[in-house]
Design an enzyme around this catalytic site. Structure first.
Site, PDB file in Angstrom:
ATOM      1  N   ASP A 254       1.071  -1.285   0.138  1.00 50.11           N
ATOM      2  CA  ASP A 254       0.268   0.004  -0.306  1.00 50.11           C
ATOM      3  C   ASP A 254       1.046   1.504   0.009  1.00 50.11           C
ATOM      4  O   ASP A 254       2.276   1.549  -0.227  1.00 50.11           O
ATOM      5  CB  ASP A 254      -0.927  -0.136   1.371  1.00 50.11           C
ATOM      6  CG  ASP A 254      -1.864  -0.951   0.664  1.00 50.11           C
ATOM      7  OD1 ASP A 254      -2.043  -1.473   0.499  1.00 50.11           O
ATOM      8  OD2 ASP A 254      -2.865  -0.856   2.165  1.00 50.11           O
ATOM      9  N   ASP A 255      -0.194   2.236  -0.196  1.00 51.88           N
ATOM     10  CA  ASP A 255       0.392   3.449  -0.280  1.00 51.88           C
ATOM     11  C   ASP A 255       1.952   4.536  -1.158  1.00 51.88           C
ATOM     12  O   ASP A 255       2.320   4.912  -0.647  1.00 51.88           O
ATOM     13  CB  ASP A 255       1.203   3.748   1.036  1.00 51.88           C
ATOM     14  CG  ASP A 255       0.141   3.558   1.878  1.00 51.88           C
ATOM     15  OD1 ASP A 255      -0.869   3.573   2.116  1.00 51.88           O
ATOM     16  OD2 ASP A 255       0.432   3.705   3.610  1.00 51.88           O
TER      17      ASP A 255
ATOM     18  N   HIS B 171      -5.930   2.497  -3.875  1.00 53.62           N
ATOM     19  CA  HIS B 171      -6.106   3.094  -3.210  1.00 53.62           C
ATOM     20  C   HIS B 171      -6.782   4.687  -2.440  1.00 53.62           C
ATOM     21  O   HIS B 171      -6.163   4.814  -1.503  1.00 53.62           O
ATOM     22  CB  HIS B 171      -4.738   2.300  -2.416  1.00 53.62           C
ATOM     23  CG  HIS B 171      -4.746   2.850  -0.757  1.00 53.62           C
ATOM     24  ND1 HIS B 171      -5.542   1.807   0.324  1.00 53.62           N
ATOM     25  CD2 HIS B 171      -3.778   2.746   0.013  1.00 53.62           C
ATOM     26  CE1 HIS B 171      -5.354   1.830   0.942  1.00 53.62           C
ATOM     27  NE2 HIS B 171      -3.764   1.866   1.510  1.00 53.62           N
TER      28      HIS B 171
ATOM     29  N   HIS C 176      -6.114   9.447   0.196  1.00 51.67           N
ATOM     30  CA  HIS C 176      -5.743   8.335   1.480  1.00 51.67           C
ATOM     31  C   HIS C 176      -6.375   8.783   2.989  1.00 51.67           C
ATOM     32  O   HIS C 176      -5.551   8.623   4.114  1.00 51.67           O
ATOM     33  CB  HIS C 176      -4.286   8.302   2.026  1.00 51.67           C
ATOM     34  CG  HIS C 176      -4.120   6.789   3.504  1.00 51.67           C
ATOM     35  ND1 HIS C 176      -3.607   6.652   3.886  1.00 51.67           N
ATOM     36  CD2 HIS C 176      -3.269   5.955   2.778  1.00 51.67           C
ATOM     37  CE1 HIS C 176      -3.765   5.643   4.280  1.00 51.67           C
ATOM     38  NE2 HIS C 176      -3.353   4.712   3.850  1.00 51.67           N
TER      39      HIS C 176
ATOM     40  N   HIS D 183       4.017  -2.621   3.234  1.00 56.39           N
ATOM     41  CA  HIS D 183       3.885  -1.288   1.983  1.00 56.39           C
ATOM     42  C   HIS D 183       5.642  -1.007   1.717  1.00 56.39           C
ATOM     43  O   HIS D 183       6.034  -1.490   1.882  1.00 56.39           O
ATOM     44  CB  HIS D 183       3.945  -0.193   3.439  1.00 56.39           C
ATOM     45  CG  HIS D 183       2.470  -0.052   4.657  1.00 56.39           C
ATOM     46  ND1 HIS D 183       1.664  -1.182   4.833  1.00 56.39           N
ATOM     47  CD2 HIS D 183       1.167   0.988   4.111  1.00 56.39           C
ATOM     48  CE1 HIS D 183       0.441  -0.502   5.546  1.00 56.39           C
ATOM     49  NE2 HIS D 183      -0.045   0.322   5.071  1.00 56.39           N
TER      50      HIS D 183
END
Length: 310
Positions: free
Chosen positions: A125-126, A177, A181, A276
């Site tokens: 993620d991210d 995503h 965020h 991540h």
């Protein structure tokens, strides 16, 4: 007397001949009627062996459920169409060669008996953040012949579209995503649509392909997030195993051992592992994947997972 007797005998013979000649014709007619009745009866039996549209569709729905492994929510959606006799989902799943689906706990589940159960789904993620870190992660994935979903944020894609292209060009799937965020579950539908759909457009503009996977930030998408994801042909998911890499600090010692412990303590067949784009995760990834392989796990290709129809 002789002549009369002969005439009588001759007439009797003629009558007897006529009677015996008609008997076969009558029998043939009777046999034809019996045959027709038999054919009609057999036809009726054949028809009775063919299920009615309603019962046939119920069986198709059952087969679809068994072979395609739909979740309960998906079954709720398709039950009405199944009852009307449409049996296209199983065919579509077979055509698309989707071997797995996600259950309600977001675990990876085989669609059919005989498909490997001891698999894990890898996710990051991210991102996208840094080229060096992305390359390091993908180098390890390539070493282990693994694929992972890279769930990206729109604002990062806007800042570094070349990094998104790097992930795509190196053959790794890209997931949505959201743009900023943020926690989506309490946002209005127009705002959630903007958060999701702008990422869809940005990724498609850069790579030529829109994402088919969506993970809400913080695992909190709410009903609206699910709805908007579904409308965009996105498979909504959170995770079932957290590496807890996001809780770690740069100066924390023994992060690789901690990550190994976090992952393996929760590990189970079908694990959907959350990681991540972080330096210590990239550093520990080879050890993590090696440990998973030692435990007999394989890495599922995200392309083999069912997603909603777009």
């Amino acid at each position: 007397m002789g002549t009369k007797t002969a005439a009588i005998l001759f007439t009797a013979c003629l009558l007897l001949s006529a009677c015996t000649a008609t008997k076969p014709e009558s029998a043939a007619t009777s046999n034809q009627q019996d045959s027709a009745a038999s054919d009609s009866s057999n036809s009726a039996k054949d028809q009775s062996n063919v299920s009615s549209p309603k019962s046939s569709s119920k069986q198709a729905g059952s087969d679809d459920h068994n072979s395609a492994g739909k979740t309960n929510a998906q079954n709720d959606k398709t039950s009405e169409s199944n009852e009307t006799g449409a049996a296209t989902s199983a065919t579509s799943a077979t055509t698309n060669n989707k071997m797995y689906h996600l259950d309600k706990a977001y675990n990876v589940i085989p669609n059919q008996q005989g498909t490997e159960k001891k698999v894990v789904l890898l996710t990051f993620d991210d991102g996208p953040k840094e080229a060096a870190m992305i390359n390091k992660i993908i180098d390890v994935l390539d070493k282990h012949k693994a694929k992972a979903i890279f769930f990206v944020n729109g604002y990062r894609v806007k800042e570094h579209p070349e990094l998104l292209k790097l992930i795509h060009d190196r053959g790794q799937p890209i997931g949505n995503h959201s743009w900023d965020h943020i926690v989506l579950k309490n946002k209005s539908e127009p705002e959630v649509k903007k958060q999701i759909e702008t990422v869809q457009k940005a990724v498609k503009d850069i790579t030529g392909q829109a994402p088919v996977f969506f993970r809400p930030p913080h695992g909190a998408g709410g009903d609206v997030g699910r709805k908007v994801a579904k409308e965009n042909g996105l498979l909504y998911m959170t995770w079932s195993v957290g590496s807890l890499d996001w809780t770690m600090k740069k100066n924390q010692p023994n992060k690789t051992e901690a990550l190994l412990k976090n992952v393996t303590e929760q590990l189970h067949p079908g694990s959907n592992i959350l990681m991540h784009e972080l330096p210590w995760t990239a550093e520990a990834l080879d050890s993590i994947l090696t440990r998973l392989e030692q435990k007999g796990y394989q890495f599922v290709d995200p392309q083999g997972i069912e997603v909603p129809a777009s």
